[in-house]
Scaffold this active site. Sequence first.
Site, PDB file in Angstrom:
ATOM      1  N   HIS A 114       0.189 -15.010  -1.056  1.00  0.00           N
ATOM      2  CA  HIS A 114      -0.897 -14.181  -0.503  1.00  0.00           C
ATOM      3  C   HIS A 114      -0.861 -12.908  -1.351  1.00  0.00           C
ATOM      4  O   HIS A 114      -0.014 -12.043  -1.135  1.00  0.00           O
ATOM      5  CB  HIS A 114      -0.624 -13.922   0.979  1.00  0.00           C
ATOM      6  CG  HIS A 114      -1.495 -12.877   1.608  1.00  0.00           C
ATOM      7  ND1 HIS A 114      -2.380 -13.154   2.620  1.00  0.00           N
ATOM      8  CD2 HIS A 114      -1.597 -11.547   1.390  1.00  0.00           C
ATOM      9  CE1 HIS A 114      -2.996 -12.041   2.992  1.00  0.00           C
ATOM     10  NE2 HIS A 114      -2.541 -11.047   2.262  1.00  0.00           N
TER      11      HIS A 114
ATOM     12  N   HIS B  89      -6.263 -18.098  -1.275  1.00  0.00           N
ATOM     13  CA  HIS B  89      -7.552 -17.404  -1.081  1.00  0.00           C
ATOM     14  C   HIS B  89      -7.903 -16.359  -2.149  1.00  0.00           C
ATOM     15  O   HIS B  89      -7.982 -15.164  -1.861  1.00  0.00           O
ATOM     16  CB  HIS B  89      -7.636 -16.789   0.310  1.00  0.00           C
ATOM     17  CG  HIS B  89      -6.387 -16.114   0.831  1.00  0.00           C
ATOM     18  ND1 HIS B  89      -5.696 -15.154   0.138  1.00  0.00           N
ATOM     19  CD2 HIS B  89      -5.715 -16.283   1.994  1.00  0.00           C
ATOM     20  CE1 HIS B  89      -4.668 -14.757   0.855  1.00  0.00           C
ATOM     21  NE2 HIS B  89      -4.646 -15.420   1.979  1.00  0.00           N
TER      22      HIS B  89
ATOM     23  N   ASP C  27      -8.175 -21.533   5.130  1.00  0.00           N
ATOM     24  CA  ASP C  27      -7.581 -20.348   5.773  1.00  0.00           C
ATOM     25  C   ASP C  27      -8.066 -20.260   7.217  1.00  0.00           C
ATOM     26  O   ASP C  27      -8.329 -19.163   7.733  1.00  0.00           O
ATOM     27  CB  ASP C  27      -7.885 -19.061   4.997  1.00  0.00           C
ATOM     28  CG  ASP C  27      -6.949 -17.911   5.419  1.00  0.00           C
ATOM     29  OD1 ASP C  27      -6.053 -18.139   6.243  1.00  0.00           O
ATOM     30  OD2 ASP C  27      -7.148 -16.785   4.921  1.00  0.00           O
TER      31      ASP C  27
ATOM     32  N   PRO D 225      -7.548  -9.904  11.311  1.00  0.00           N
ATOM     33  CA  PRO D 225      -8.357 -10.550  10.272  1.00  0.00           C
ATOM     34  C   PRO D 225      -8.270 -12.068  10.383  1.00  0.00           C
ATOM     35  O   PRO D 225      -7.218 -12.601  10.726  1.00  0.00           O
ATOM     36  CB  PRO D 225      -7.698 -10.056   8.986  1.00  0.00           C
ATOM     37  CG  PRO D 225      -6.263  -9.828   9.362  1.00  0.00           C
ATOM     38  CD  PRO D 225      -6.257  -9.428  10.817  1.00  0.00           C
TER      39      PRO D 225
END
Length: 425
Positions: free
Chosen positions: A177, A230, A303, A321
């Site tokens: 990440h 991502h 995700d 989030p």
Amino acid sequence: MTDILIKGARVLGGEPADLLLRDGRIAEVGTGLTAEGAEVVDATGLVALPGLVDLHTHLREPGREDAETVYTGSRAAALGGYTAVCAMANTSPVADTAGVVEQVYRLGQEAGLVDVQPIGAVTVGLAGERLAELGAMADSAARVRIFSDDGFCVADPRLMRRALEYVKAFDGVIAQHAEEPRLTQGAQMHEGDVSAKLGLTGWPAVAEESIIARDVLLAEHVGARLHVCHVSTAGSVDIIRAAKARGVRVTAEVTPHHLLLTHEKAESYDPVYKVNPPLRTNTDVQALREGLRDGTIDIVATDHAPHAAEDKECEWAHARPGMLGLETALPIVLDVLGEQWDLIAERMSRAPARIAGLDGHGNDLVAGAPANLTLIDPTTRWTVEPTGLASLSHNTPYAGMTVPGRIVATFLRGVPTVLDGKVQK
Ligand code: DOR
Ligand code: ZN
């Protein structure tokens, strides 16, 4: 186990063919097939793809079973056309021991709707201080091969290097990440003209890009596999493209939402659009699409990040989030790429299965292959309704949107998990 005879499916969008599923495998592919006693599935007009594989799913169990469980997330996955999902480690307790990854693995088997492959944490408690017991997780019944602190970045370069060295021994992969935490303190959305206008603290593109640049160099130095979670910026795509050209063992994913939505969505102050990394600019979206087409970005990963109402339906600054993804991924990708079925199969099934080492998934739909597949009606458009989704949470950014492509059926080793658009458990 009943044999299944699928009649008239367009494999990868090609000419109609029949597929006979028997004993967990595709026994035969051809035209005019018959099979006594088989359950017949009329697939006229439907496209058959290998079952989708999600490399990045948050299932929330153990710890936040009010937001999602392995069972409810598995239902959402099957309804989205998935036959395998990789479950992220940021549960409570964190999946940083053999015990927790085995628990998640077992829960997945009990649910029996998709193969749930646990991802192990890189560091103890995702705290970024000490390596977790990577070897014990790899050797466990869950056979963990992907490790990630997702939600957090492995920011310490020395720890990242050690992690890469460790997993190299068993061809594991570190899924990063990418977020330099010193550059995103207090960040609420993408740093740009919209954040300036709204007066919200920005999350600059360079916070992602600087970590990816560092990590491809570390992966190159160690000779180990890096996977970038991502990817959200045009600059990241450039860095990964250059690294691949040099032969670095790096793979990358993009989410459906980063392929479609932009930071202007934050102008609504609706926290359903709050996600990490944040929605970026249209220039970024176009670069991500190009990267996905040319293979710089290997896969689409959801995700899928369910959140309970209390964590999401509040003011922007306090909202967690994350967005739901499993049940809308294929429609969004279909919307973005069009009916490029082979490309979709590559980016959503074959490549993620390869990266995760899930040999039973992502195979071509030929005789002898495991019968993991999904049937899609590309002509039906449907309107996304948050409460109509199988996920326990409702935080979809696509509410009210009409999207192409309905998942009609999904089969896991020849057993229908979804039939006629309805989950079978
Ligand atoms: O938006 C996100 N949600 N990004 C992450 O990295 C973590 C995830 C979550 O767990 O909710
Ligand atoms: Zn993440």
